[in-house]
Design a protein around this motif. Sequence first.
Motif, PDB file in Angstrom:
ATOM      1  N   ALA A 131      16.086   4.555  -1.937  1.00 26.18           N
ATOM      2  CA  ALA A 131      16.746   5.841  -1.725  1.00 26.18           C
ATOM      3  C   ALA A 131      15.907   7.018  -2.207  1.00 26.18           C
ATOM      4  CB  ALA A 131      18.103   5.844  -2.424  1.00 26.18           C
ATOM      5  N   SER A 132      15.180   6.845  -3.312  1.00 29.70           N
ATOM      6  CA  SER A 132      14.418   7.970  -3.846  1.00 29.70           C
ATOM      7  C   SER A 132      13.318   7.473  -4.763  1.00 29.70           C
ATOM      8  CB  SER A 132      15.331   8.923  -4.623  1.00 29.70           C
ATOM      9  OG  SER A 132      15.860   8.299  -5.774  1.00 29.70           O
ATOM     10  N   VAL A 133      12.294   8.288  -4.902  1.00 24.90           N
ATOM     11  CA  VAL A 133      11.238   8.060  -5.886  1.00 24.90           C
ATOM     12  C   VAL A 133      10.869   9.421  -6.456  1.00 24.90           C
ATOM     13  CG1 VAL A 133       9.456   8.090  -4.082  1.00 24.90           C
ATOM     14  CG2 VAL A 133       8.948   7.120  -6.315  1.00 24.90           C
ATOM     15  N   GLU A 134      10.844   9.515  -7.783  1.00 22.15           N
ATOM     16  CA  GLU A 134      10.584  10.777  -8.465  1.00 22.15           C
ATOM     17  C   GLU A 134       9.548  10.559  -9.564  1.00 22.15           C
ATOM     18  OE1 GLU A 134      11.820  13.573  -7.531  1.00 22.15           O
ATOM     19  OE2 GLU A 134      13.389  12.874  -6.138  1.00 22.15           O
ATOM     20  N   PRO A 135       8.649  11.550  -9.769  1.00 20.20           N
ATOM     21  CA  PRO A 135       7.693  11.428 -10.873  1.00 20.20           C
ATOM     22  C   PRO A 135       8.415  11.334 -12.214  1.00 20.20           C
ATOM     23  CG  PRO A 135       7.078  13.208  -9.377  1.00 20.20           C
ATOM     24  CD  PRO A 135       8.454  12.786  -8.988  1.00 20.20           C
ATOM     25  N   ALA A 136       7.934  10.425 -13.071  1.00 18.95           N
ATOM     26  CA  ALA A 136       8.531  10.253 -14.397  1.00 18.95           C
ATOM     27  C   ALA A 136       7.524  10.542 -15.505  1.00 18.95           C
ATOM     28  CB  ALA A 136       9.076   8.834 -14.541  1.00 18.95           C
ATOM     29  N   GLY A 137       6.345  11.080 -15.142  1.00 19.78           N
ATOM     30  CA  GLY A 137       5.329  11.422 -16.120  1.00 19.78           C
ATOM     31  C   GLY A 137       4.287  10.346 -16.302  1.00 19.78           C
ATOM     32  N   ASP A 138       3.067  10.758 -16.651  1.00 22.79           N
ATOM     33  CA  ASP A 138       1.971   9.842 -16.945  1.00 22.79           C
ATOM     34  C   ASP A 138       1.649   8.924 -15.771  1.00 22.79           C
ATOM     35  OD1 ASP A 138      -0.027   8.672 -18.558  1.00 22.79           O
ATOM     36  OD2 ASP A 138       1.332   7.079 -19.215  1.00 22.79           O
ATOM     37  N   GLY A 139       1.781   9.444 -14.556  1.00 30.45           N
ATOM     38  CA  GLY A 139       1.435   8.662 -13.381  1.00 30.45           C
ATOM     39  C   GLY A 139       2.445   7.619 -12.976  1.00 30.45           C
ATOM     40  N   VAL A 140       3.618   7.638 -13.601  1.00 29.15           N
ATOM     41  CA  VAL A 140       4.670   6.657 -13.342  1.00 29.15           C
ATOM     42  C   VAL A 140       5.741   7.293 -12.457  1.00 29.15           C
ATOM     43  CG1 VAL A 140       6.467   5.235 -14.412  1.00 29.15           C
ATOM     44  CG2 VAL A 140       4.242   5.502 -15.528  1.00 29.15           C
ATOM     45  N   ASN A 141       6.325   6.495 -11.565  1.00 29.45           N
ATOM     46  CA  ASN A 141       7.416   6.956 -10.715  1.00 29.45           C
ATOM     47  C   ASN A 141       8.709   6.219 -11.028  1.00 29.45           C
ATOM     48  OD1 ASN A 141       5.931   8.855  -9.171  1.00 29.45           O
ATOM     49  ND2 ASN A 141       5.112   7.223  -7.894  1.00 29.45           N
ATOM     50  N   SER A 142       9.809   6.936 -10.868  1.00 26.83           N
ATOM     51  CA  SER A 142      11.143   6.354 -11.043  1.00 26.83           C
ATOM     52  C   SER A 142      11.760   6.114  -9.671  1.00 26.83           C
ATOM     53  CB  SER A 142      12.030   7.298 -11.857  1.00 26.83           C
ATOM     54  OG  SER A 142      13.346   6.779 -11.968  1.00 26.83           O
ATOM     55  N   GLU A 183       0.808  -1.217   0.000  1.00 26.46           N
ATOM     56  CA  GLU A 183       0.000   0.000   0.000  1.00 26.46           C
ATOM     57  C   GLU A 183       0.842   1.269   0.000  1.00 26.46           C
ATOM     58  OE1 GLU A 183      -3.469   2.124   2.768  1.00 26.46           O
ATOM     59  OE2 GLU A 183      -2.788   0.071   3.173  1.00 26.46           O
ATOM     60  N   ASN A 184       1.956   1.281   0.744  1.00 27.08           N
ATOM     61  CA  ASN A 184       2.764   2.489   0.882  1.00 27.08           C
ATOM     62  C   ASN A 184       4.064   2.425   0.085  1.00 27.08           C
ATOM     63  OD1 ASN A 184       0.894   3.611   2.771  1.00 27.08           O
ATOM     64  ND2 ASN A 184       1.759   2.274   4.344  1.00 27.08           N
ATOM     65  N   PHE A 185       4.092   1.582  -0.934  1.00 22.55           N
ATOM     66  CA  PHE A 185       5.321   1.378  -1.699  1.00 22.55           C
ATOM     67  C   PHE A 185       5.842   2.675  -2.301  1.00 22.55           C
ATOM     68  CE2 PHE A 185       7.780   0.011  -5.417  1.00 22.55           C
ATOM     69  CZ  PHE A 185       8.558  -1.000  -4.873  1.00 22.55           C
ATOM     70  N   HIS A 186       4.943   3.530  -2.768  1.00 22.19           N
ATOM     71  CA  HIS A 186       5.347   4.752  -3.461  1.00 22.19           C
ATOM     72  C   HIS A 186       5.447   5.965  -2.540  1.00 22.19           C
ATOM     73  CE1 HIS A 186       4.930   3.475  -7.792  1.00 22.19           C
ATOM     74  NE2 HIS A 186       4.381   2.453  -7.152  1.00 22.19           N
ATOM     75  N   THR A 187       5.023   5.844  -1.295  1.00 23.96           N
ATOM     76  CA  THR A 187       4.932   7.022  -0.430  1.00 23.96           C
ATOM     77  C   THR A 187       5.919   7.020   0.739  1.00 23.96           C
ATOM     78  OG1 THR A 187       3.120   5.968   0.800  1.00 23.96           O
ATOM     79  CG2 THR A 187       2.527   7.424  -1.033  1.00 23.96           C
ATOM     80  N   GLU A 188       6.238   5.870   1.277  1.00 23.09           N
ATOM     81  CA  GLU A 188       7.153   5.812   2.423  1.00 23.09           C
ATOM     82  C   GLU A 188       8.592   5.727   1.924  1.00 23.09           C
ATOM     83  OE1 GLU A 188       5.996   2.705   5.068  1.00 23.09           O
ATOM     84  OE2 GLU A 188       4.157   3.729   5.690  1.00 23.09           O
ATOM     85  N   VAL A 189       9.099   6.842   1.433  1.00 27.46           N
ATOM     86  CA  VAL A 189      10.439   6.924   0.847  1.00 27.46           C
ATOM     87  C   VAL A 189      11.100   8.195   1.369  1.00 27.46           C
ATOM     88  CG1 VAL A 189      11.743   7.066  -1.312  1.00 27.46           C
ATOM     89  CG2 VAL A 189       9.622   5.727  -1.235  1.00 27.46           C
ATOM     90  N   PRO A 190      12.383   8.129   1.773  1.00 27.75           N
ATOM     91  CA  PRO A 190      13.256   6.953   1.770  1.00 27.75           C
ATOM     92  C   PRO A 190      12.905   5.977   2.901  1.00 27.75           C
ATOM     93  CG  PRO A 190      14.416   8.792   2.730  1.00 27.75           C
ATOM     94  CD  PRO A 190      13.097   9.328   2.249  1.00 27.75           C
ATOM     95  N   ARG A 191      13.298   4.730   2.717  1.00 22.04           N
ATOM     96  CA  ARG A 191      13.116   3.702   3.738  1.00 22.04           C
ATOM     97  C   ARG A 191      14.175   2.641   3.534  1.00 22.04           C
ATOM     98  NH1 ARG A 191       8.785   2.710   0.094  1.00 22.04           N
ATOM     99  NH2 ARG A 191       8.945   0.675  -0.969  1.00 22.04           N
ATOM    100  N   GLU A 192      14.427   1.857   4.570  1.00 23.40           N
ATOM    101  CA  GLU A 192      15.381   0.767   4.424  1.00 23.40           C
ATOM    102  C   GLU A 192      15.018  -0.374   5.360  1.00 23.40           C
ATOM    103  OE1 GLU A 192      19.243   1.405   7.175  1.00 23.40           O
ATOM    104  OE2 GLU A 192      19.136   2.767   5.451  1.00 23.40           O
ATOM    105  N   ARG A 193      15.468  -1.553   4.999  1.00 21.89           N
ATOM    106  CA  ARG A 193      15.228  -2.750   5.808  1.00 21.89           C
ATOM    107  C   ARG A 193      16.478  -3.613   5.766  1.00 21.89           C
ATOM    108  NH1 ARG A 193      13.859  -8.101   5.260  1.00 21.89           N
ATOM    109  NH2 ARG A 193      13.993  -7.932   2.980  1.00 21.89           N
ATOM    110  N   THR A 194      16.905  -4.071   6.933  1.00 19.90           N
ATOM    111  CA  THR A 194      18.053  -4.967   7.011  1.00 19.90           C
ATOM    112  C   THR A 194      17.559  -6.392   7.204  1.00 19.90           C
ATOM    113  OG1 THR A 194      19.482  -3.248   7.931  1.00 19.90           O
ATOM    114  CG2 THR A 194      20.172  -5.534   8.247  1.00 19.90           C
ATOM    115  N   ASP A 195      17.910  -7.248   6.271  1.00 13.96           N
ATOM    116  CA  ASP A 195      17.499  -8.640   6.304  1.00 13.96           C
ATOM    117  C   ASP A 195      18.283  -9.391   7.378  1.00 13.96           C
ATOM    118  OD1 ASP A 195      15.941 -10.718   4.457  1.00 13.96           O
ATOM    119  OD2 ASP A 195      17.834 -11.653   5.093  1.00 13.96           O
ATOM    120  N   PRO A 196      17.667 -10.369   8.036  1.00 11.93           N
ATOM    121  CA  PRO A 196      18.401 -11.157   9.027  1.00 11.93           C
ATOM    122  C   PRO A 196      19.665 -11.809   8.486  1.00 11.93           C
ATOM    123  CG  PRO A 196      16.052 -11.578   9.226  1.00 11.93           C
ATOM    124  CD  PRO A 196      16.234 -10.732   8.005  1.00 11.93           C
TER     125      PRO A 196
END
Length: 237
Positions: free
Chosen positions: A161-172, A140-153
């Motif tokens: 690290a970042s998400v930026e609009p790339a046009g036409d409703g798409v994010n980079s 649900e929050n894939f595109h909004t909770e940025v930046p974020r990080e998780r350390t695997d066991p």
Amino acid sequence: MRPGHHGTGPGEITPDGCAVEFYARLPVGKEPDIIAAAVPARARILELGCGVGRVTRPLLERGFTVTAVDESPHMLDRVHGVRKVCSPIENLDLGETFDVVMLASFLVHTGDSELRRALLRTCARHLAPDGCVLIQREGENFHTEVPRERTDPSGFTTRVASVEPAGDGVNSFRVEYEFPDVTWTQTFRSRPLTTEQFEAALAEAGLKVDAYLTEDRIWVRAVHADQGPSRSTPAGA
């Protein structure tokens, strides 16, 4: 490389920016358990975008028959013990159907709407009349909770690290995968889909949701639009 996709780090990089060596290091995770609980025992599975076989191997161990498809020959070199097909998913036409078709790795969220349509048509084309498609969606929050990080066991860190609009409703997105000895990065484009948009995309391909398999609604089981309830019910449903 696909437009808007890029990867850095040692080893081969696939057209969508994935580092083969990184995926070869990943632990298995919960996916095989989710899949096994949602489909008939010993089903014939078409795994679209199998990568290095991280999920393929545990499915084989559980008694499933798997046909593994990936567009990267370098990924497929790491997959053993199954029938392998090297092909872009959107162009695949094996002339046969399967009990289960899998479209994981958030592929349904490709930034290219025409590509998404082609991916879902491939799923429907290879689906047996009473079979099911298992699809992995973004959280649900894939595109909004940025930046974020998780350390695997197991000891590595995934950093969005970042998400930026790339046009036409798409994010980079730019993501970093950091191990003690090496770091890989991947830049890719993703289109967020509401539940309504996702279900409309399925309907366009002649599919419908049969069940949301996990509480976060990331894993979905779909069937032909004219099919009745699935043969299999997810655990806890």
